[in-house]
Write a protein that holds these residues in place. Structure first.
Motif, PDB file in Angstrom:
ATOM      1  N   GLU A  48       0.936   6.084   3.614  1.00 35.27           N
ATOM      2  CA  GLU A  48       0.474   7.366   3.704  1.00 35.27           C
ATOM      3  C   GLU A  48      -0.872   7.947   2.986  1.00 35.27           C
ATOM      4  OE1 GLU A  48       3.255   6.126   2.439  1.00 35.27           O
ATOM      5  OE2 GLU A  48       4.950   7.171   3.309  1.00 35.27           O
ATOM      6  N   MET A  49      -0.993   7.870   1.676  1.00 30.21           N
ATOM      7  CA  MET A  49      -1.973   7.879   1.596  1.00 30.21           C
ATOM      8  C   MET A  49      -3.510   7.136   2.252  1.00 30.21           C
ATOM      9  SD  MET A  49      -2.781   8.940  -2.547  1.00 30.21           S
ATOM     10  CE  MET A  49      -4.345   8.936  -3.020  1.00 30.21           C
ATOM     11  N   GLN A  89     -10.894   3.612  -4.215  1.00 27.40           N
ATOM     12  CA  GLN A  89     -10.186   4.590  -3.276  1.00 27.40           C
ATOM     13  C   GLN A  89      -8.859   4.516  -2.576  1.00 27.40           C
ATOM     14  OE1 GLN A  89     -13.409   7.056  -1.615  1.00 27.40           O
ATOM     15  NE2 GLN A  89     -13.967   7.505  -3.202  1.00 27.40           N
ATOM     16  N   ILE A  90      -8.755   3.047  -2.061  1.00 27.24           N
ATOM     17  CA  ILE A  90      -7.408   2.858  -1.572  1.00 27.24           C
ATOM     18  C   ILE A  90      -6.241   2.177  -2.110  1.00 27.24           C
ATOM     19  CG2 ILE A  90      -7.046   2.014   1.144  1.00 27.24           C
ATOM     20  CD1 ILE A  90      -9.166   4.349   1.259  1.00 27.24           C
ATOM     21  N   PRO A  91      -5.295   3.036  -2.198  1.00 28.66           N
ATOM     22  CA  PRO A  91      -4.604   2.992  -2.796  1.00 28.66           C
ATOM     23  C   PRO A  91      -3.434   1.776  -2.541  1.00 28.66           C
ATOM     24  CG  PRO A  91      -3.748   4.644  -1.490  1.00 28.66           C
ATOM     25  CD  PRO A  91      -4.689   3.987  -1.383  1.00 28.66           C
ATOM     26  N   VAL A  92      -4.092   0.435  -2.520  1.00 25.71           N
ATOM     27  CA  VAL A  92      -3.661  -0.885  -2.054  1.00 25.71           C
ATOM     28  C   VAL A  92      -3.252  -1.621  -3.376  1.00 25.71           C
ATOM     29  CG1 VAL A  92      -3.988  -2.857  -0.532  1.00 25.71           C
ATOM     30  CG2 VAL A  92      -5.128  -1.517   0.351  1.00 25.71           C
ATOM     31  N   TRP A  93      -2.616  -2.334  -3.274  1.00 23.22           N
ATOM     32  CA  TRP A  93      -2.041  -3.305  -4.664  1.00 23.22           C
ATOM     33  C   TRP A  93      -2.062  -4.807  -4.074  1.00 23.22           C
ATOM     34  CZ3 TRP A  93       0.284   1.056  -3.655  1.00 23.22           C
ATOM     35  CH2 TRP A  93      -0.076   2.036  -4.201  1.00 23.22           C
ATOM     36  N   ALA A 130       1.054  -1.218   0.247  1.00 18.61           N
ATOM     37  CA  ALA A 130       0.234   0.016   0.162  1.00 18.61           C
ATOM     38  C   ALA A 130       1.201   0.960  -0.047  1.00 18.61           C
ATOM     39  CB  ALA A 130      -1.035  -0.167   1.383  1.00 18.61           C
ATOM     40  N   TYR A 131       0.279   1.948  -0.466  1.00 17.81           N
ATOM     41  CA  TYR A 131       0.739   3.542  -0.286  1.00 17.81           C
ATOM     42  C   TYR A 131       0.384   4.237   1.319  1.00 17.81           C
ATOM     43  CZ  TYR A 131       2.038   8.702  -1.385  1.00 17.81           C
ATOM     44  OH  TYR A 131       2.092   9.553  -1.139  1.00 17.81           O
ATOM     45  N   ARG A 163      -5.155   8.839   5.110  1.00 18.31           N
ATOM     46  CA  ARG A 163      -5.640   9.482   5.266  1.00 18.31           C
ATOM     47  C   ARG A 163      -6.954   9.482   4.649  1.00 18.31           C
ATOM     48  NH1 ARG A 163      -2.875  14.662   3.796  1.00 18.31           N
ATOM     49  NH2 ARG A 163      -1.385  14.407   4.865  1.00 18.31           N
ATOM     50  N   SER A 199      -5.676  -2.494  -6.175  1.00 15.89           N
ATOM     51  CA  SER A 199      -6.896  -3.997  -6.505  1.00 15.89           C
ATOM     52  C   SER A 199      -6.991  -4.512  -4.634  1.00 15.89           C
ATOM     53  CB  SER A 199      -5.567  -4.880  -7.032  1.00 15.89           C
ATOM     54  OG  SER A 199      -3.985  -4.707  -6.224  1.00 15.89           O
ATOM     55  N   PHE A 217     -13.368   1.333  -0.337  1.00 14.01           N
ATOM     56  CA  PHE A 217     -12.191   0.750  -0.193  1.00 14.01           C
ATOM     57  C   PHE A 217     -11.672   0.671  -1.547  1.00 14.01           C
ATOM     58  CE2 PHE A 217      -8.591  -1.596   1.359  1.00 14.01           C
ATOM     59  CZ  PHE A 217      -8.806  -0.490   2.303  1.00 14.01           C
ATOM     60  N   LYS A 218     -11.890  -0.243  -2.303  1.00 15.53           N
ATOM     61  CA  LYS A 218     -11.969  -1.142  -3.265  1.00 15.53           C
ATOM     62  C   LYS A 218     -11.432  -0.449  -4.652  1.00 15.53           C
ATOM     63  CE  LYS A 218     -13.179  -6.147  -3.114  1.00 15.53           C
ATOM     64  NZ  LYS A 218     -12.645  -6.585  -3.875  1.00 15.53           N
ATOM     65  N   HIS A 256      -7.209  -4.266   6.910  1.00 13.00           N
ATOM     66  CA  HIS A 256      -6.325  -5.177   6.101  1.00 13.00           C
ATOM     67  C   HIS A 256      -5.503  -5.633   5.766  1.00 13.00           C
ATOM     68  CE1 HIS A 256      -5.217  -5.056   1.795  1.00 13.00           C
ATOM     69  NE2 HIS A 256      -6.794  -5.579   1.157  1.00 13.00           N
ATOM     70  N   MET A 302       4.856   2.554  -7.404  1.00 11.02           N
ATOM     71  CA  MET A 302       3.803   1.150  -6.192  1.00 11.02           C
ATOM     72  C   MET A 302       3.557   0.280  -7.029  1.00 11.02           C
ATOM     73  SD  MET A 302       4.327   3.683  -3.348  1.00 11.02           S
ATOM     74  CE  MET A 302       3.943   1.977  -2.782  1.00 11.02           C
TER      75      MET A 302
END
Lengths: 173, 81
Positions: free
Chosen positions: A81-82, A145-149, A78-79, A85, B79, A142-143, A107, B9
């Motif tokens: 810090e972002m 808008q949240i920067p997770v990969w 994940a990013y 927020r 994702s 969440f899926k 998560h 990223m």
């Protein structure tokens, strides 16, 4: 509160969350979503090699278990810090929109094996009204808008980023 | 001279071979778009990838003029969940 947990989310954490809310006597309903890592199947890394193998061994090519690769684990990054927020903003949005009392989001980060839990959203309110919708909207937003990969770890030792998975399916199917 | 921090990223770090880098720009009129053009030239693999840009946590502001200390982050499609 930190939404990110290193590794899988233990069922004990989920139980603990329920217990923590028993002292909140204004609550009459909980809804929750639990995301679990699924053993998805992906096309083989090199279809020609597989075809060659089948011809030589006169095996039936419809044996999907050999043709396909399988997800064994997902590594989440994940990013942070972002993401933190954005999760605060997401919680504020949902709490203002629905008559709910609590909203908790957890998560995973790092590697989580198939069958283990990677995502837990827990909504509580006085009544069930609003709890279902708040839960669904939180999961969907969440899926988006949240920067997770997700990086998929497959049973043949290879890896695929989730965003490249569809390309692989189009190319090889 | 403006020093801009850059982060790649997810899978983009594998495309560029690094998670962090920085660039120095002479102009004080360099936009986010200018920087992305430069990154495309430097890392050819980026052209095959979809990504959004965040400057100091704010998404997709291509005309934003970059200043020293800004953090520009390239984000592949999310994702999570």
């Amino acid at each position: 509160m930190n939404a990110f947990i290193n590794g899988s989310i233990s069922p004990a954490l989920i139980t603990e969350q329920i217990v923590n809310h028993q002292s909140k006597k204004g609550i009459g309903a909980h809804t929750f979503f639990i995301g679990q890592v699924r053993a998805d199947k992906l096309p083989g890394n090199n279809p020609e090699e597989f075809a060659d193998f089948f011809n030589k061994n006169q095996q039936h090519t419809s044996d999907e278990s050999i043709l396909m690769r399988r997800v064994e684990a997902i590594e989440f990054s994940a990013y942070v810090e972002m993401a933190e927020r954005e999760i605060v903003a997401l919680r504020t949005h949902i709490m203002a929109r629905y008559p709910i009392k609590c909203l908790h989001i957890f998560h995973s980060l790092g590697k989580v094996k198939t069958g283990e839990i990677c995502f837990f959203v827990f909504v509580s309110g006085a009544h069930r009204n609003g709890c279902f919708s708040a839960l669904e909207e939180t999961v969907e937003l969440f899926k988006k808008q949240i920067p997770v990969w997700k990086k998929l770890f497959l049973n043949d030792g290879s890896t695929v980023w989730k965003e490249d998975e569809h390309r692989l399916k189009h190319k090889e199917h | 001279m403006q020093k801009i921090k850059i982060r790649f990223m997810g899978g983009l770090a594998e495309v560029t071979g690094k998670s962090y880098t920085s660039v120095k720009v002479c102009s004080n009129q360099t936009t986010c778009n200018d920087l992305v053009e430069y990154l495309h030239q430097k890392y050819s693999g980026l052209s095959e990838k979809k990504f959004a840009i965040a400057v100091n946590y704010e998404l997709n502001n291509p005309d934003k003029i970059l200043k020293s200390g800004d953090e520009v982050v390239l984000l592949p499609p999310f994702s999570g969940g």
